[in-house]
Write an enzyme that holds these catalytic residues in place. Structure first.
Site, PDB file in Angstrom:
ATOM      1  N   PRO A  13       0.729  -1.173   0.026  1.00  0.00           N
ATOM      2  CA  PRO A  13       0.132  -0.036   0.117  1.00  0.00           C
ATOM      3  C   PRO A  13       0.684   1.263   0.017  1.00  0.00           C
ATOM      4  O   PRO A  13       0.501   2.240  -0.357  1.00  0.00           O
ATOM      5  CB  PRO A  13      -0.984  -0.146   1.339  1.00  0.00           C
ATOM      6  CG  PRO A  13      -0.743  -1.264   1.775  1.00  0.00           C
ATOM      7  CD  PRO A  13       0.512  -1.927   1.199  1.00  0.00           C
ATOM      8  N   GLU A  35       1.949  -7.674   8.292  1.00  0.00           N
ATOM      9  CA  GLU A  35       2.115  -6.098   8.084  1.00  0.00           C
ATOM     10  C   GLU A  35       3.285  -5.763   7.089  1.00  0.00           C
ATOM     11  O   GLU A  35       3.402  -4.504   6.868  1.00  0.00           O
ATOM     12  CB  GLU A  35       2.763  -5.493   9.599  1.00  0.00           C
ATOM     13  CG  GLU A  35       1.269  -5.531  10.634  1.00  0.00           C
ATOM     14  CD  GLU A  35       0.113  -4.966  10.101  1.00  0.00           C
ATOM     15  OE1 GLU A  35       0.088  -3.765   9.592  1.00  0.00           O
ATOM     16  OE2 GLU A  35      -1.074  -5.856  10.210  1.00  0.00           O
ATOM     17  N   ARG A  59      -1.426  -9.188 -21.269  1.00  0.00           N
ATOM     18  CA  ARG A  59      -2.251  -8.861 -22.540  1.00  0.00           C
ATOM     19  C   ARG A  59      -1.674  -7.657 -23.426  1.00  0.00           C
ATOM     20  O   ARG A  59      -2.065  -7.522 -24.448  1.00  0.00           O
ATOM     21  CB  ARG A  59      -3.446  -8.355 -21.879  1.00  0.00           C
ATOM     22  CG  ARG A  59      -3.667  -7.041 -20.926  1.00  0.00           C
ATOM     23  CD  ARG A  59      -5.017  -6.658 -20.404  1.00  0.00           C
ATOM     24  NE  ARG A  59      -5.944  -6.317 -21.503  1.00  0.00           N
ATOM     25  CZ  ARG A  59      -5.904  -5.276 -22.049  1.00  0.00           C
ATOM     26  NH1 ARG A  59      -4.907  -4.430 -21.895  1.00  0.00           N
ATOM     27  NH2 ARG A  59      -6.740  -4.926 -23.123  1.00  0.00           N
TER      28      ARG A  59
HETATM   29  C1  9D3 Z   1      -1.982  -1.109  10.379  1.00  0.00           C
HETATM   30  C2  9D3 Z   1      -2.114  -0.944   8.958  1.00  0.00           C
HETATM   31  N1  9D3 Z   1      -1.833  -2.190   8.043  1.00  0.00           N
HETATM   32  C3  9D3 Z   1      -3.151  -3.116   7.983  1.00  0.00           C
HETATM   33  C4  9D3 Z   1      -4.471  -2.473   7.969  1.00  0.00           C
HETATM   34  C5  9D3 Z   1      -1.183  -1.899   6.741  1.00  0.00           C
HETATM   35  C6  9D3 Z   1      -1.542  -2.630   5.655  1.00  0.00           C
HETATM   36  C7  9D3 Z   1      -0.644  -4.069   5.662  1.00  0.00           C
HETATM   37  C8  9D3 Z   1      -0.653  -4.820   4.653  1.00  0.00           C
HETATM   38  C9  9D3 Z   1      -2.383  -2.795   4.872  1.00  0.00           C
HETATM   39  C10 9D3 Z   1      -2.484  -3.831   3.802  1.00  0.00           C
HETATM   40  C11 9D3 Z   1      -1.465  -4.691   3.715  1.00  0.00           C
HETATM   41  C12 9D3 Z   1      -1.593  -5.929   2.565  1.00  0.00           C
HETATM   42  N2  9D3 Z   1      -1.754  -5.039   1.295  1.00  0.00           N
HETATM   43  C13 9D3 Z   1      -0.878  -5.348   0.411  1.00  0.00           C
HETATM   44  O1  9D3 Z   1      -0.086  -6.326   0.312  1.00  0.00           O
HETATM   45  C14 9D3 Z   1      -1.118  -4.601  -1.136  1.00  0.00           C
HETATM   46  C15 9D3 Z   1      -1.977  -3.526  -1.477  1.00  0.00           C
HETATM   47  C16 9D3 Z   1      -3.203  -2.966  -0.815  1.00  0.00           C
HETATM   48  O2  9D3 Z   1      -3.408  -3.271   0.361  1.00  0.00           O
HETATM   49  N3  9D3 Z   1      -3.760  -1.798  -1.419  1.00  0.00           N
HETATM   50  C17 9D3 Z   1      -3.391  -1.582  -2.605  1.00  0.00           C
HETATM   51  N4  9D3 Z   1      -2.394  -2.113  -3.388  1.00  0.00           N
HETATM   52  C18 9D3 Z   1      -1.527  -3.130  -2.828  1.00  0.00           C
HETATM   53  S1  9D3 Z   1      -0.316  -3.940  -3.264  1.00  0.00           S
HETATM   54  C19 9D3 Z   1      -0.175  -4.928  -1.960  1.00  0.00           C
END
Ligand code: 9D3
Length: 244
Positions: free
Chosen positions: A89, A116, A154
């Protein structure tokens, strides 16, 4: 084109990408997909793939040694110089132009986080770029990896058939797509726009362009700024400014 994915859930990647046009391209060997699972690089009885965060707090971090071992094995099997991309993210938002660049290269190695995320030093030392799908929360990188691979695949010549060709896509022409209609001619009292039944192909082309521009203005005004417009597009934009 060689796609590699480091993931604790290889089945999520494989099951998704074995469908449809990308699935056919995988079967024909036009593209290649391999996964490396950090769990296969553990040595303890519990096959531990998570670890506690320094500084404390809730949530776990992916355990360093199995993750790095999987990453290095992946890198060894892929062509030299492929970009190593961590999906998270915190990454830069993915855009079509980034996928077009990868499609010109020999492949890519995607790293999926769980829990995390991963240790910051692994990002600094073993990762080239960090990409995000946008401002919403997933539970891991696997769905993002499948989306990125689908988007790149694609664009590889031969993956799409003639009728599915990518050249006319929105983002390739810069506007959102126009509305589409098929049978029946009336659905819940809503008629198909009569121009589409007129047989006048010039009027139909113009209507579709107007609808594309109308939608883009309403839903994605950010896409309208900073781009070159044809005279026809400028004329339609001006006309819409007066009406809508
Ligand atoms: C405490 C905050 N965390 C959890 C709510 C942060 C968090 C860690 C890991 C939020 C999401 C994730 C997992 N997300 C991904 O691996 C991810 C992702 C996403 O959540 N949103 C947009 N693109 C991507 S690319 C990988």
């Amino acid at each position: 084109m060689f796609f590699g994915v480091v993931t604790l859930f290889p089945d999520m990647i494989q099951a998704t990408l074995q469908q449809g046009v990308v699935g056919r391209a995988l079967q024909s060997g036009l593209i290649n997909l391999q996964t490396w699972n950090p769990r296969d690089y553990t040595h303890d009885v519990h096959r531990t793939v998570d670890d506690r965060p320094y500084g404390g707090g809730p949530g776990m971090i992916m355990k360093v040694e199995p993750l790095v071992a999987a990453l290095q094995d992946g890198q060894k099997s892929l062509p030299n110089g492929v970009r190593r991309i961590y999906l998270s993210p915190q990454g830069i938002p993915v855009r079509q132009a980034m996928l077009r660049e990868v499609a010109q290269e020999q492949g890519m190695l995607l790293v999926c986080g769980r829990y995390e995320g991963i240790d910051e030093r692994i990002i600094q030392c073993e990762i080239d770029e960090e990409w995000s799908l946008g401002d919403f929360v997933l539970s891991g990188g696997e769905i993002a990896a499948a989306a990125v691979i689908d988007g790149v695949a694609r664009l590889i010549p031969g993956v799409l058939g003639h009728s599915e060709s990518a050249v006319l896509d929105s983002f390739e022409n810069g506007w959102l797509d126009c509305p589409h209609y098929t049978r029946p001619e009336s659905y819940k009292g809503k008629a198909v726009p009569p121009v589409l039944l007129s047989g006048n192909h010039e009027k139909i082309r113009r209507w579709r362009l107007e609808e594309s521009i109308r939608r883009t203005l309403q839903r994605r005004p950010d896409l309208v700024n900073n781009r070159d417009l044809s005279e026809e597009e400028k004329e339609i934009l001006e006309q819409l400014d007066h009406t809508d």
